[in-house]
Design a protein around this motif. Sequence first.
Motif, PDB file in Angstrom:
ATOM      1  N   ALA A 198       0.823  -1.209   0.000  1.00 44.89           N
ATOM      2  CA  ALA A 198       0.000   0.000   0.000  1.00 44.89           C
ATOM      3  C   ALA A 198       0.857   1.258   0.000  1.00 44.89           C
ATOM      4  O   ALA A 198       0.348   2.355  -0.270  1.00 44.89           O
ATOM      5  CB  ALA A 198      -0.931  -0.009   1.207  1.00 44.89           C
ATOM      6  N   ALA A 199       2.152   1.107   0.296  1.00 47.03           N
ATOM      7  CA  ALA A 199       3.063   2.259   0.273  1.00 47.03           C
ATOM      8  C   ALA A 199       3.427   2.671  -1.148  1.00 47.03           C
ATOM      9  O   ALA A 199       4.043   3.718  -1.360  1.00 47.03           O
ATOM     10  CB  ALA A 199       4.337   1.944   1.062  1.00 47.03           C
ATOM     11  N   ASN A 200       3.046   1.849  -2.132  1.00 43.76           N
ATOM     12  CA  ASN A 200       3.376   2.122  -3.526  1.00 43.76           C
ATOM     13  C   ASN A 200       2.119   2.450  -4.322  1.00 43.76           C
ATOM     14  O   ASN A 200       1.092   1.799  -4.168  1.00 43.76           O
ATOM     15  CB  ASN A 200       4.065   0.903  -4.153  1.00 43.76           C
ATOM     16  N   THR A 201       2.216   3.461  -5.158  1.00 45.86           N
ATOM     17  CA  THR A 201       1.143   3.752  -6.102  1.00 45.86           C
ATOM     18  C   THR A 201       1.537   3.195  -7.463  1.00 45.86           C
ATOM     19  O   THR A 201       2.558   3.591  -8.034  1.00 45.86           O
ATOM     20  CB  THR A 201       0.894   5.264  -6.218  1.00 45.86           C
ATOM     21  N   ALA A 202       0.771   2.254  -7.935  1.00 42.34           N
ATOM     22  CA  ALA A 202       1.025   1.640  -9.230  1.00 42.34           C
ATOM     23  C   ALA A 202       0.265   2.411 -10.301  1.00 42.34           C
ATOM     24  O   ALA A 202      -0.929   2.664 -10.163  1.00 42.34           O
ATOM     25  CB  ALA A 202       0.589   0.177  -9.215  1.00 42.34           C
ATOM     26  N   THR A 203       0.968   2.787 -11.364  1.00 41.51           N
ATOM     27  CA  THR A 203       0.373   3.589 -12.429  1.00 41.51           C
ATOM     28  C   THR A 203       0.363   2.793 -13.733  1.00 41.51           C
ATOM     29  O   THR A 203       1.347   2.145 -14.083  1.00 41.51           O
ATOM     30  CB  THR A 203       1.157   4.898 -12.632  1.00 41.51           C
ATOM     31  N   PHE A 204      -0.761   2.876 -14.437  1.00 40.87           N
ATOM     32  CA  PHE A 204      -0.950   2.138 -15.691  1.00 40.87           C
ATOM     33  C   PHE A 204      -1.534   3.088 -16.741  1.00 40.87           C
ATOM     34  O   PHE A 204      -2.408   3.890 -16.438  1.00 40.87           O
ATOM     35  CB  PHE A 204      -1.904   0.958 -15.486  1.00 40.87           C
ATOM     36  N   ASP A 205      -1.058   2.950 -17.958  1.00 40.49           N
ATOM     37  CA  ASP A 205      -1.542   3.798 -19.041  1.00 40.49           C
ATOM     38  C   ASP A 205      -1.636   2.956 -20.314  1.00 40.49           C
ATOM     39  O   ASP A 205      -0.824   2.058 -20.543  1.00 40.49           O
ATOM     40  CB  ASP A 205      -0.569   4.964 -19.251  1.00 40.49           C
ATOM     41  N   THR A 206      -2.645   3.235 -21.135  1.00 40.51           N
ATOM     42  CA  THR A 206      -2.855   2.534 -22.401  1.00 40.51           C
ATOM     43  C   THR A 206      -2.872   1.017 -22.178  1.00 40.51           C
ATOM     44  O   THR A 206      -2.074   0.270 -22.743  1.00 40.51           O
ATOM     45  CB  THR A 206      -1.773   2.916 -23.437  1.00 40.51           C
ATOM     46  N   MET A 207      -3.785   0.565 -21.336  1.00 37.78           N
ATOM     47  CA  MET A 207      -3.916  -0.854 -21.011  1.00 37.78           C
ATOM     48  C   MET A 207      -4.622  -1.587 -22.143  1.00 37.78           C
ATOM     49  O   MET A 207      -5.596  -1.073 -22.692  1.00 37.78           O
ATOM     50  CB  MET A 207      -4.717  -1.039 -19.720  1.00 37.78           C
ATOM     51  N   PHE A 208      -4.138  -2.778 -22.491  1.00 34.54           N
ATOM     52  CA  PHE A 208      -4.789  -3.541 -23.535  1.00 34.54           C
ATOM     53  C   PHE A 208      -4.854  -5.023 -23.153  1.00 34.54           C
ATOM     54  O   PHE A 208      -4.079  -5.509 -22.329  1.00 34.54           O
ATOM     55  CB  PHE A 208      -4.057  -3.401 -24.885  1.00 34.54           C
ATOM     56  N   ILE A 209      -5.785  -5.726 -23.769  1.00 37.97           N
ATOM     57  CA  ILE A 209      -5.905  -7.166 -23.616  1.00 37.97           C
ATOM     58  C   ILE A 209      -6.333  -7.753 -24.945  1.00 37.97           C
ATOM     59  O   ILE A 209      -7.158  -7.178 -25.663  1.00 37.97           O
ATOM     60  CB  ILE A 209      -6.886  -7.565 -22.488  1.00 37.97           C
ATOM     61  N   ARG A 210      -5.754  -8.901 -25.296  1.00 39.11           N
ATOM     62  CA  ARG A 210      -6.081  -9.592 -26.535  1.00 39.11           C
ATOM     63  C   ARG A 210      -6.262 -11.074 -26.228  1.00 39.11           C
ATOM     64  O   ARG A 210      -5.483 -11.653 -25.466  1.00 39.11           O
ATOM     65  CB  ARG A 210      -4.970  -9.397 -27.578  1.00 39.11           C
TER      66      ARG A 210
END
Length: 215
Positions: A198-210
């Motif tokens: 919880a001490a870390n903020t995880a950042t995600f951008d342009t997420m895709f799934i195929r």
Amino acid sequence: MTAYTPLNALPYPQSTDTANLPLHFQSMAEAIDGRTVMRFGTAALRDAAVTTPVAGMVAWLTTPGQLTHYTGTVWAPVAPVPVFKINNNLGTTASTTAVEILTDSATTAVTAAFTAPPTGQVIVTLGAYMYSSAAYGSYMSATVYKASDNSVALAPSADRAVVVNSTNRSSCSTQFLVTGLAAGTVYNAVPCFWSATAANTATFDTMFIRVDPVL
């Protein structure tokens, strides 16, 4: 006595048969009916109408816009194709358990709906631009749900996840094989995200799934 064509066993009258054009046309029409491309609104309507399907039957489903055929065991897509979904927004999470909706602008889950091929196997590919606020793991995996009842067919796992332990923005992806799916059944593959702490903020951008069917 009624005769039959040599290839598809379609009935046709003989000159010695009792004259009854409506009956003869009805017999031929019913024989042809199951050999044409049938059209139904949904799989449920198809299954209600065709209660005893025969291997080789073909049916078009308006929803989801798919051509299906009966294998002798199940209805399956005639030609399964890859399904690709993407979310171009950026989102974050500090959750240590998998979440499907990120905070910030990425507030919509990405869902790849697919029909399991006769093999019951698909390959799932997923990825994103990712980084961590500290040197802890940021994870992106996927959950596979059975669409009819939303039951979990495959839970997310760190063993099937994209992992980044850096504060540097990285373009990452992974692939994994899903087996044991029920052929002809619709599933939803949904990306999910979490942080190692919880001490870390995880950042995600342009997420895709195929999702690619294994034939």
